[in-house]
Design a protein around this motif. Sequence first.
Motif, PDB file in Angstrom:
ATOM      1  N   LEU A   8       0.967  -1.341   0.510  1.00 61.14           N
ATOM      2  CA  LEU A   8       0.004  -0.033   0.220  1.00 61.14           C
ATOM      3  C   LEU A   8       0.911   1.558   0.125  1.00 61.14           C
ATOM      4  O   LEU A   8       0.237   2.367  -0.723  1.00 61.14           O
ATOM      5  CB  LEU A   8      -0.451   0.426   0.934  1.00 61.14           C
ATOM      6  CG  LEU A   8      -2.239  -0.910   0.495  1.00 61.14           C
ATOM      7  CD1 LEU A   8      -3.105  -1.018   2.419  1.00 61.14           C
ATOM      8  CD2 LEU A   8      -3.141  -0.959  -0.377  1.00 61.14           C
ATOM      9  N   LYS A   9       1.730   1.134   0.875  1.00 60.95           N
ATOM     10  CA  LYS A   9       2.953   2.313   0.600  1.00 60.95           C
ATOM     11  C   LYS A   9       3.333   3.106  -1.281  1.00 60.95           C
ATOM     12  O   LYS A   9       3.149   4.173  -0.845  1.00 60.95           O
ATOM     13  CB  LYS A   9       4.321   2.063   1.691  1.00 60.95           C
ATOM     14  CG  LYS A   9       4.482   3.510   1.993  1.00 60.95           C
ATOM     15  CD  LYS A   9       5.674   3.251   2.399  1.00 60.95           C
ATOM     16  CE  LYS A   9       7.292   4.652   2.702  1.00 60.95           C
ATOM     17  NZ  LYS A   9       6.514   5.199   1.656  1.00 60.95           N
ATOM     18  N   SER A  10       3.100   1.693  -1.425  1.00 60.76           N
ATOM     19  CA  SER A  10       4.693   1.906  -2.895  1.00 60.76           C
ATOM     20  C   SER A  10       3.408   2.898  -3.744  1.00 60.76           C
ATOM     21  O   SER A  10       3.380   3.231  -4.596  1.00 60.76           O
ATOM     22  CB  SER A  10       5.199   0.477  -3.340  1.00 60.76           C
ATOM     23  OG  SER A  10       4.666   0.037  -3.976  1.00 60.76           O
ATOM     24  N   MET A  11       2.055   1.860  -3.393  1.00 56.41           N
ATOM     25  CA  MET A  11       1.127   2.302  -4.188  1.00 56.41           C
ATOM     26  C   MET A  11       0.862   3.738  -4.206  1.00 56.41           C
ATOM     27  O   MET A  11       0.443   4.620  -5.019  1.00 56.41           O
ATOM     28  CB  MET A  11      -0.354   1.445  -3.927  1.00 56.41           C
ATOM     29  CG  MET A  11      -0.027   0.212  -5.081  1.00 56.41           C
ATOM     30  SD  MET A  11      -1.295  -1.180  -3.439  1.00 56.41           S
ATOM     31  CE  MET A  11      -2.576  -1.037  -5.168  1.00 56.41           C
ATOM     32  N   MET A  12       0.070   4.212  -2.448  1.00 56.27           N
ATOM     33  CA  MET A  12       0.532   5.224  -2.268  1.00 56.27           C
ATOM     34  C   MET A  12       1.533   7.140  -3.250  1.00 56.27           C
ATOM     35  O   MET A  12       1.406   7.537  -3.473  1.00 56.27           O
ATOM     36  CB  MET A  12       0.668   6.074  -1.091  1.00 56.27           C
ATOM     37  CG  MET A  12       0.220   7.370   0.211  1.00 56.27           C
ATOM     38  SD  MET A  12      -1.537   7.970  -1.091  1.00 56.27           S
ATOM     39  CE  MET A  12      -2.876   7.097   0.341  1.00 56.27           C
ATOM     40  N   ASP A  13       3.138   5.710  -3.170  1.00 56.65           N
ATOM     41  CA  ASP A  13       3.846   6.717  -3.252  1.00 56.65           C
ATOM     42  C   ASP A  13       4.001   6.878  -4.878  1.00 56.65           C
ATOM     43  O   ASP A  13       3.495   7.797  -5.337  1.00 56.65           O
ATOM     44  CB  ASP A  13       5.411   6.147  -3.633  1.00 56.65           C
ATOM     45  CG  ASP A  13       5.744   5.937  -1.774  1.00 56.65           C
ATOM     46  OD1 ASP A  13       5.053   7.117  -1.299  1.00 56.65           O
ATOM     47  OD2 ASP A  13       6.437   5.523  -0.956  1.00 56.65           O
ATOM     48  N   ASN A  14       3.790   5.748  -5.805  1.00 59.47           N
ATOM     49  CA  ASN A  14       2.964   6.005  -7.230  1.00 59.47           C
ATOM     50  C   ASN A  14       2.463   7.026  -7.502  1.00 59.47           C
ATOM     51  O   ASN A  14       2.379   7.520  -8.010  1.00 59.47           O
ATOM     52  CB  ASN A  14       2.701   4.431  -7.649  1.00 59.47           C
ATOM     53  CG  ASN A  14       2.910   4.596  -9.316  1.00 59.47           C
ATOM     54  OD1 ASN A  14       3.557   5.269  -9.770  1.00 59.47           O
ATOM     55  ND2 ASN A  14       1.769   3.438  -9.644  1.00 59.47           N
ATOM     56  N   MET A  15       0.838   7.093  -7.378  1.00 61.47           N
ATOM     57  CA  MET A  15      -0.628   7.642  -7.098  1.00 61.47           C
ATOM     58  C   MET A  15       0.264   8.627  -7.105  1.00 61.47           C
ATOM     59  O   MET A  15      -0.296   9.466  -7.999  1.00 61.47           O
ATOM     60  CB  MET A  15      -1.554   7.290  -5.988  1.00 61.47           C
ATOM     61  CG  MET A  15      -2.100   8.396  -5.932  1.00 61.47           C
ATOM     62  SD  MET A  15      -2.720   8.653  -8.168  1.00 61.47           S
ATOM     63  CE  MET A  15      -4.470   7.005  -7.908  1.00 61.47           C
ATOM     64  N   LEU A  16       0.953   9.846  -5.871  1.00 59.38           N
ATOM     65  CA  LEU A  16       0.780  10.975  -5.877  1.00 59.38           C
ATOM     66  C   LEU A  16       1.861  11.284  -6.779  1.00 59.38           C
ATOM     67  O   LEU A  16       2.539  12.325  -7.318  1.00 59.38           O
ATOM     68  CB  LEU A  16       1.527  10.982  -4.438  1.00 59.38           C
ATOM     69  CG  LEU A  16       0.791  11.258  -3.059  1.00 59.38           C
ATOM     70  CD1 LEU A  16       1.414  11.288  -1.776  1.00 59.38           C
ATOM     71  CD2 LEU A  16      -0.402  11.651  -3.449  1.00 59.38           C
ATOM     72  N   GLY A  17       3.018  10.270  -7.213  1.00 52.74           N
ATOM     73  CA  GLY A  17       4.362  10.909  -8.485  1.00 52.74           C
ATOM     74  C   GLY A  17       3.103  10.667  -9.393  1.00 52.74           C
ATOM     75  O   GLY A  17       3.646  11.489 -10.224  1.00 52.74           O
ATOM     76  N   LEU A  18       2.436   9.846 -10.229  1.00 52.40           N
ATOM     77  CA  LEU A  18       2.014  10.363 -10.714  1.00 52.40           C
ATOM     78  C   LEU A  18       1.012  11.361 -10.473  1.00 52.40           C
ATOM     79  O   LEU A  18       0.859  12.024 -12.011  1.00 52.40           O
ATOM     80  CB  LEU A  18       0.986   9.066 -11.225  1.00 52.40           C
ATOM     81  CG  LEU A  18       1.393   7.971 -11.399  1.00 52.40           C
ATOM     82  CD1 LEU A  18       0.308   6.452 -11.877  1.00 52.40           C
ATOM     83  CD2 LEU A  18       1.692   7.409 -13.231  1.00 52.40           C
ATOM     84  N   ILE A  19       0.173  12.367  -9.761  1.00 51.74           N
ATOM     85  CA  ILE A  19      -0.419  12.772  -9.606  1.00 51.74           C
ATOM     86  C   ILE A  19       0.267  13.861  -9.743  1.00 51.74           C
ATOM     87  O   ILE A  19       0.210  15.745 -10.920  1.00 51.74           O
ATOM     88  CB  ILE A  19      -1.349  13.660  -8.050  1.00 51.74           C
ATOM     89  CG1 ILE A  19      -2.012  12.323  -8.082  1.00 51.74           C
ATOM     90  CG2 ILE A  19      -2.084  14.930  -8.194  1.00 51.74           C
ATOM     91  CD1 ILE A  19      -2.852  12.432  -7.211  1.00 51.74           C
ATOM     92  N   GLU A  20       2.065  14.080  -9.204  1.00 47.02           N
ATOM     93  CA  GLU A  20       2.153  15.765  -9.693  1.00 47.02           C
ATOM     94  C   GLU A  20       3.276  15.405 -11.084  1.00 47.02           C
ATOM     95  O   GLU A  20       2.958  17.037 -11.493  1.00 47.02           O
ATOM     96  CB  GLU A  20       3.582  14.787  -8.807  1.00 47.02           C
ATOM     97  CG  GLU A  20       4.451  15.864  -7.941  1.00 47.02           C
ATOM     98  CD  GLU A  20       5.375  15.352  -7.876  1.00 47.02           C
ATOM     99  OE1 GLU A  20       5.492  14.778  -6.601  1.00 47.02           O
ATOM    100  OE2 GLU A  20       6.501  16.371  -7.107  1.00 47.02           O
TER     101      GLU A  20
END
Lengths: 501, 501
Positions: free
Chosen positions: B377-389
């Motif tokens: 879940l942590k890496s999914m959250m990081d990924n999502m925030l990266g994509l939004i950025e």
Amino acid sequence: MQPESYRYETVRQSVLEQIESGGLKPGDKAPSLRRLAQRMRVSLSTVLLAYGQLESEGVLEARPKSGYFVRARQKRLPLPRVKSCPDEFPETLNRARLIGKLLENMARRDLVPLGVARTDEALLPLAQLNRMLAQTLRDEGERTGYYGPVPGLESLRVQIASHCLDAGIECGPSGVVVTNGAMEALHVALRSVTRPGDTVAIASPTYYCFLQLLENLGLRVIEVPSRPGEGVRPADLALITERFRVAACVLTPNFNNPDGALTPDPAKAEIVEILARTGTPLIEDDVYGDLHHGPERPRCCKSYDREGLVLHCSSFSKSLSPGYRVGWLMPGRFLDKALEIKATVSVATATPTQMAVAEFLRQGLMHRHLKRLRPALKSMMDNMLGLIERHFPPGTRATRPSGGTVCWVELPGGGDGVEFMRLAMDAGISAAPGALFSSQGCFRRFVRLSAGVRQGPELEAAVKTLGRIAWELSDAGHETPASEPWENDPIAMPEALLKDS
Amino acid sequence: MQPESYRYETVRQSVLEQIESGGLKPGDKAPSLRRLAQRMRVSLSTVLLAYGQLESEGVLEARPKSGYFVRARQKRLPLPRVKSCPDEFPETLNRARLIGKLLENMARRDLVPLGVARTDEALLPLAQLNRMLAQTLRDEGERTGYYGPVPGLESLRVQIASHCLDAGIECGPSGVVVTNGAMEALHVALRSVTRPGDTVAIASPTYYCFLQLLENLGLRVIEVPSRPGEGVRPADLALITERFRVAACVLTPNFNNPDGALTPDPAKAEIVEILARTGTPLIEDDVYGDLHHGPERPRCCKSYDREGLVLHCSSFSKSLSPGYRVGWLMPGRFLDKALEIKATVSVATATPTQMAVAEFLRQGLMHRHLKRLRPALKSMMDNMLGLIERHFPPGTRATRPSGGTVCWVELPGGGDGVEFMRLAMDAGISAAPGALFSSQGCFRRFVRLSAGVRQGPELEAAVKTLGRIAWELSDAGHETPASEPWENDPIAMPEALLKDS
């Protein structure tokens, strides 16, 4: 001038006295309504009420176009009176605690479960259902763990819609909301059409959990008599809805819990029509509809509903499995609101159990199962009533339901349902006290006994014990006439509830 | 004299201007509270509020005993402002219909499910759970179809009590009520401690189904700001409960839905103590508590509860299976009332799913599963925030939750969450509009996006599409300063709710 209830009781007593003195014999025609009204200086409607009451007590019988006749003295248990003890719910009875006790007993396996409206699990297709569930796990795999949609799985809603055709209901799958049993259906239905402070008309007696729910939702209650042979009369409902602001009506027209009363289909049609006149929603509980003992499936009020005003609630808890918690609501025109409420009370119903029940229905196992179940329930009911007749003291009365699993027993004078329950519990038997089935503590002399329990010597011994308890509680063990006036006529409701107040 | 919110905003703007003009550079110490209060002729607390706000926006940073410092301009998405659009809930938004739409999407498999706070099913142990259920069917046989007790199966309550030790909660099995998911737990909890017309304090933003539930129960709402880094501040709650008649407080201290805010454990203790002073029940939702991304399981408010005033609600829907609908409530001193309510809303929770979850826990599979799930879940959250950025326009802000599965995104000026949702739906992507997460229609510029979805090019494409939609909606696509004052301070509540009114 005496209040209506006393005048009415005076008429009733005078007829009873004539019968007891031999002035009126079995088969005799009772005085005509008009003649008696003149003689006793009361209104026609007072005599009509008294005769109606005597009819439901099994004393008189109405013959179309001929008038009322004195019935032969019945060998069988006489029917209970319509109401016995009108009162505020007594402070000394903690209803919530009593209900808690009963619900605790529900899952206990060490009691003879005569206090629970449950079908003996040996009669339920639990092994078959389990096979359906196991098959579902294989066929559906991980999908059994996914969120189901708020209204329920499409596959189950299709089957429920089709199942309800037997009850005369034509409702597409999109009109069905799957619920956690009928209790959630009723809760969602009530919340969809009422607000706290509203008044709801209910049958009297009514299932105690319904009353508890109404109280917890801050709803006020008008009780309308449920009569053993006929349930709630359309005319009674008409009176109520014309004179009071009634936000909704809650009825169990098929085998009302606890008295097992069946409202005849034409009366159902009339009830739906009467409520439609004032736009009053009808919440119909039909959990026992599938458990008719005779050959014909009684129809539902929902089947006469043209306006979408009937919210139909039911479940498979009495016919398939109580533990699966699969029920449904057909909320009619209140569908959007019902879905909104369902989403905020439990989001959705569990997926695996929905899938298993859908598969059970899809394979056509339901019809076969009910065909076996019904005669079994009938013979269990006959057996229970026979046992009560054999072991309970004279003066005991009981309903003779033609469906469902419970019967409603009025103890002879002196009997008290709560005391009865306590003594029964001490003897390892559960029983539901009558006072719980009314918001006003009526029916204190009643108990509800489940007939849907395992047959055999253990049951006979239990009923024998209950009979002994009833003897102990009764005044000298012989029939006493009703000592309480039949007050609490629905017409005599608090002024505050009147439409024009 | 200006109202508090304007004075406060004036201070905030003046600091921002100094930073933009270069008067204050990254690393510089901001003026001391006292000096600025004197210079701007406002109270110390006004400056404190402004600095706190700037801190939660990532503009300033507080260093213990040294004061506030200007932070280096972040490469990462800045944090959203605490509130953006205080208003009555707009008439044009039909909240119930919007929520209905979102819930419909919940079970749809044809959308990229960024609008649903769901854990990707590929990460859930659904196959294992199914094996537990199949084994249960073999081991328990027909008992899987029996009524379970109202509080839930003893075997499951034992496991839940033991599971909750990780969250610091010491509660015996008899203090646990098994529910149909956390939603039923919350519903039962609310009904146990409030009556229609009561006022309930909630975090702002809050999960929209909670708001819908509160509205349906006829409860009034005071919103207390949830701040990205810290959740609801104890001091804010103290103010509220001292000044208003608050019947209960509803909080999600661990990874609040939608902003993912985590209340630090010491603040939880403080909150419990503050509420105990006025005897105010705290309803704690902890569905995300087990999904912390870091090594430490945050504690629960319930773990600090000495008075039995905390009603702890949770479920296995986010960690094991949403479709099994197994949740729980630890109602503290309100146990009797909670059981009474549970009995009237669904009688009991389904038996087979309870048994399967109990077995899963009993075999110790939960710890192993969560150990794998959390870093995912942590890496999914990081990924999502990266994509939004990468794909959203400049001026976009987002929270960076350290647990749970959702993030909270503030669109740049011009963005509108509902419009965003509509355009996203057209593109086959679900998203939850911010306005739903406040009873007053705040957060119109926000959207909640789920990070807990299947990873891969489809997700990247979806976020790219959403970014394009955000660009289209934004005013020329560049960051604009907040145009709305931060009104709606909890202190400025309707007079009618004041304790001394």
